[in-house]
Design a protein around this motif. Structure first.
Motif, PDB file in Angstrom:
ATOM      1  N   THR A 100       2.571  37.085  10.198  1.00  0.00           N
ATOM      2  CA  THR A 100       2.443  36.614   8.818  1.00  0.00           C
ATOM      3  C   THR A 100       1.347  35.570   8.755  1.00  0.00           C
ATOM      4  OG1 THR A 100       4.796  37.006   8.397  1.00  0.00           O
ATOM      5  CG2 THR A 100       3.626  35.565   6.861  1.00  0.00           C
ATOM      6  N   LEU A 101       0.436  35.751   7.843  1.00  0.00           N
ATOM      7  CA  LEU A 101      -0.710  34.852   7.722  1.00  0.00           C
ATOM      8  C   LEU A 101      -0.256  33.432   7.370  1.00  0.00           C
ATOM      9  CD1 LEU A 101      -3.885  35.177   7.732  1.00  0.00           C
ATOM     10  CD2 LEU A 101      -3.715  35.093   5.240  1.00  0.00           C
ATOM     11  N   PRO A 102      -0.644  32.425   8.174  1.00  0.00           N
ATOM     12  CA  PRO A 102      -0.291  31.038   7.849  1.00  0.00           C
ATOM     13  C   PRO A 102      -0.890  30.631   6.501  1.00  0.00           C
ATOM     14  CG  PRO A 102      -1.072  31.207  10.118  1.00  0.00           C
ATOM     15  CD  PRO A 102      -1.360  32.524   9.469  1.00  0.00           C
ATOM     16  N   GLN A 103      -0.189  29.771   5.789  1.00  0.00           N
ATOM     17  CA  GLN A 103      -0.634  29.381   4.448  1.00  0.00           C
ATOM     18  C   GLN A 103      -1.961  28.646   4.456  1.00  0.00           C
ATOM     19  OE1 GLN A 103       2.538  27.216   2.529  1.00  0.00           O
ATOM     20  NE2 GLN A 103       3.754  29.052   2.154  1.00  0.00           N
ATOM     21  N   ASP A 104      -2.284  27.975   5.564  1.00  0.00           N
ATOM     22  CA  ASP A 104      -3.518  27.189   5.586  1.00  0.00           C
ATOM     23  C   ASP A 104      -4.731  27.999   6.048  1.00  0.00           C
ATOM     24  OD1 ASP A 104      -2.448  27.328   8.173  1.00  0.00           O
ATOM     25  OD2 ASP A 104      -3.528  25.532   8.792  1.00  0.00           O
ATOM     26  N   ILE A 105      -4.535  29.280   6.379  1.00  0.00           N
ATOM     27  CA  ILE A 105      -5.670  30.151   6.676  1.00  0.00           C
ATOM     28  C   ILE A 105      -5.954  30.989   5.437  1.00  0.00           C
ATOM     29  CG2 ILE A 105      -6.519  32.086   8.062  1.00  0.00           C
ATOM     30  CD1 ILE A 105      -5.041  31.034  10.432  1.00  0.00           C
ATOM     31  N   LYS A 106      -7.054  30.716   4.797  1.00  0.00           N
ATOM     32  CA  LYS A 106      -7.408  31.377   3.545  1.00  0.00           C
ATOM     33  C   LYS A 106      -8.383  32.519   3.804  1.00  0.00           C
ATOM     34  CE  LYS A 106      -4.985  28.271   1.408  1.00  0.00           C
ATOM     35  NZ  LYS A 106      -3.627  28.623   0.903  1.00  0.00           N
ATOM     36  N   LEU A 107      -8.053  33.680   3.270  1.00  0.00           N
ATOM     37  CA  LEU A 107      -8.910  34.848   3.423  1.00  0.00           C
ATOM     38  C   LEU A 107      -9.738  35.038   2.155  1.00  0.00           C
ATOM     39  CD1 LEU A 107      -6.408  37.380   5.037  1.00  0.00           C
ATOM     40  CD2 LEU A 107      -8.023  35.854   6.171  1.00  0.00           C
ATOM     41  N   GLU A 108     -11.039  35.217   2.330  1.00  0.00           N
ATOM     42  CA  GLU A 108     -11.921  35.439   1.194  1.00  0.00           C
ATOM     43  C   GLU A 108     -12.524  36.834   1.192  1.00  0.00           C
ATOM     44  OE1 GLU A 108     -14.866  32.408   1.216  1.00  0.00           O
ATOM     45  OE2 GLU A 108     -13.437  30.766   0.900  1.00  0.00           O
ATOM     46  N   LYS A 109     -12.457  37.528   2.342  1.00  0.00           N
ATOM     47  CA  LYS A 109     -13.117  38.826   2.465  1.00  0.00           C
ATOM     48  C   LYS A 109     -12.138  39.997   2.488  1.00  0.00           C
ATOM     49  CE  LYS A 109     -17.026  36.652   2.804  1.00  0.00           C
ATOM     50  NZ  LYS A 109     -17.989  36.648   1.675  1.00  0.00           N
ATOM     51  N   ASP A 110     -10.847  39.719   2.387  1.00  0.00           N
ATOM     52  CA  ASP A 110      -9.838  40.774   2.250  1.00  0.00           C
ATOM     53  C   ASP A 110      -8.581  40.150   1.673  1.00  0.00           C
ATOM     54  OD1 ASP A 110      -8.632  39.406   4.303  1.00  0.00           O
ATOM     55  OD2 ASP A 110      -8.570  41.080   5.707  1.00  0.00           O
ATOM     56  N   ASN A 111      -7.527  40.949   1.491  1.00  0.00           N
ATOM     57  CA  ASN A 111      -6.316  40.414   0.848  1.00  0.00           C
ATOM     58  C   ASN A 111      -5.040  40.835   1.569  1.00  0.00           C
ATOM     59  OD1 ASN A 111      -6.384  43.121   0.119  1.00  0.00           O
ATOM     60  ND2 ASN A 111      -5.708  42.782  -1.980  1.00  0.00           N
ATOM     61  N   LEU A 112      -5.111  41.016   2.897  1.00  0.00           N
ATOM     62  CA  LEU A 112      -3.891  41.357   3.625  1.00  0.00           C
ATOM     63  C   LEU A 112      -2.916  40.183   3.616  1.00  0.00           C
ATOM     64  CD1 LEU A 112      -3.947  39.818   6.607  1.00  0.00           C
ATOM     65  CD2 LEU A 112      -5.489  41.661   7.197  1.00  0.00           C
TER      66      LEU A 112
END
Length: 271
Positions: A248-260
């Protein structure tokens, strides 16, 4: 047959403009890979692979990586266990990028040194041994081949031994190559034909992702699947699930190039 042909054409069209340099920068540059964090996607995946390849049941002569893209991190542990590794991708630009690094004559768009060092650390070796890891990887990768997962025979007929590969690896490929669940199931069945009975499939899939960016203005559509849908597909296609883990993606890692929202890892055996 007509449906498969339409899927092939759609897949080729949506990947036009795929830029390996932009893709590598978007997802594998130091500021995006976060290899210093154990809870980043890349660190988590590499740790799963190191553990799997340290287990006695996943071994043999030949591993085939389905849909390698322009990346190599996923086979940095496998190269210590298998005698031969074949990389594959649908796009010639990605195959060319892989060959540039493997030929070691300059021109590669990616410095894989941080990943090689990480793989050494995960394997209990000093990061300073990354050059030996790189040499081993270049020795073990015997070919970079075109693949089309929408064809019943995804690789050329003479690409593999008659018995098939001992292990298949696939990371973020099938869901990005398929427009819907039915197409995903067909593709999963097609690649299964490359694997010997009793062989292993190691699979990483993006959870609930609908797109990723592969270049300026190039947004690749992805069939959005959840954990239950992935598991159902594997069972339908003749695999026995041995291990399933979810990142599960940690809340403090923000993705800008995809939306998984996360990543699923499956270790399965072909029935």
């Amino acid at each position: 047959m007509m449906e498969e042909r339409a899927t092939q054409e759609a897949g080729g069209t949506c990947h036009e403009g795929f830029d390996p340099a932009a893709y590598l920068k978007n997802f594998y540059s130091p500021e995006e890979a976060h290899l210093d964090r154990e809870d980043s996607i890349c660190s988590w995946m590499m740790a799963r692979l190191q553990r799997v390849f340290s287990e006695d049941d996943v071994k043999g002569d030949l591993l085939v990586d389905i849909g390698s893209g322009p990346t190599l991190y996923q086979v940095m542990s496998a190269c210590e266990v298998f005698n031969k590794v074949i990389l594959t991708d649908f796009l010639e630009v990605n195959r060319n990028e892989l060959k540039l690094w493997l030929q070691n004559e300059g021109g590669s768009k990616m410095d894989w040194t941080p990943f090689l060092k990480k793989a050494c650390e995960l394997g209990g070796r000093s990061p300073s041994e990354w050059t030996e890891k790189a040499a081993r990887l270049r020795q073990v990768v015997t070919d970079v081949l075109p693949v089309d997962v929408h064809r019943p025979q995804p690789l050329a007929l003479d690409a593999l031994p008659p018995a098939g590969a001992d292990c298949l690896l696939s990371c973020f490929c099938l869901e990005a190559a398929c427009p819907n669940v039915a197409s995903f199931n067909r593709a999963l069945g097609h690649i299964g034909g490359l694997l010997r009975p009793g062989g292993h499939l190691l699979f990483f899939g993006a959870l609930e992702e609908s797109y990723y960016c592969a270049g300026p203005g190039v947004k690749i559509p992805v069939v959005s699947l959840d954990e239950a849908q992935f598991c159902d597909s594997f069972k339908r296609c003749g695999y026995t699930l041995i291990r399933l883990e979810v990142y599960t993606l940690p809340q403090d890692i923000k993705l800008e190039k995809d939306n998984l929202t996360g990543v699923i890892f499956v270790k399965a055996r072909k029935n």
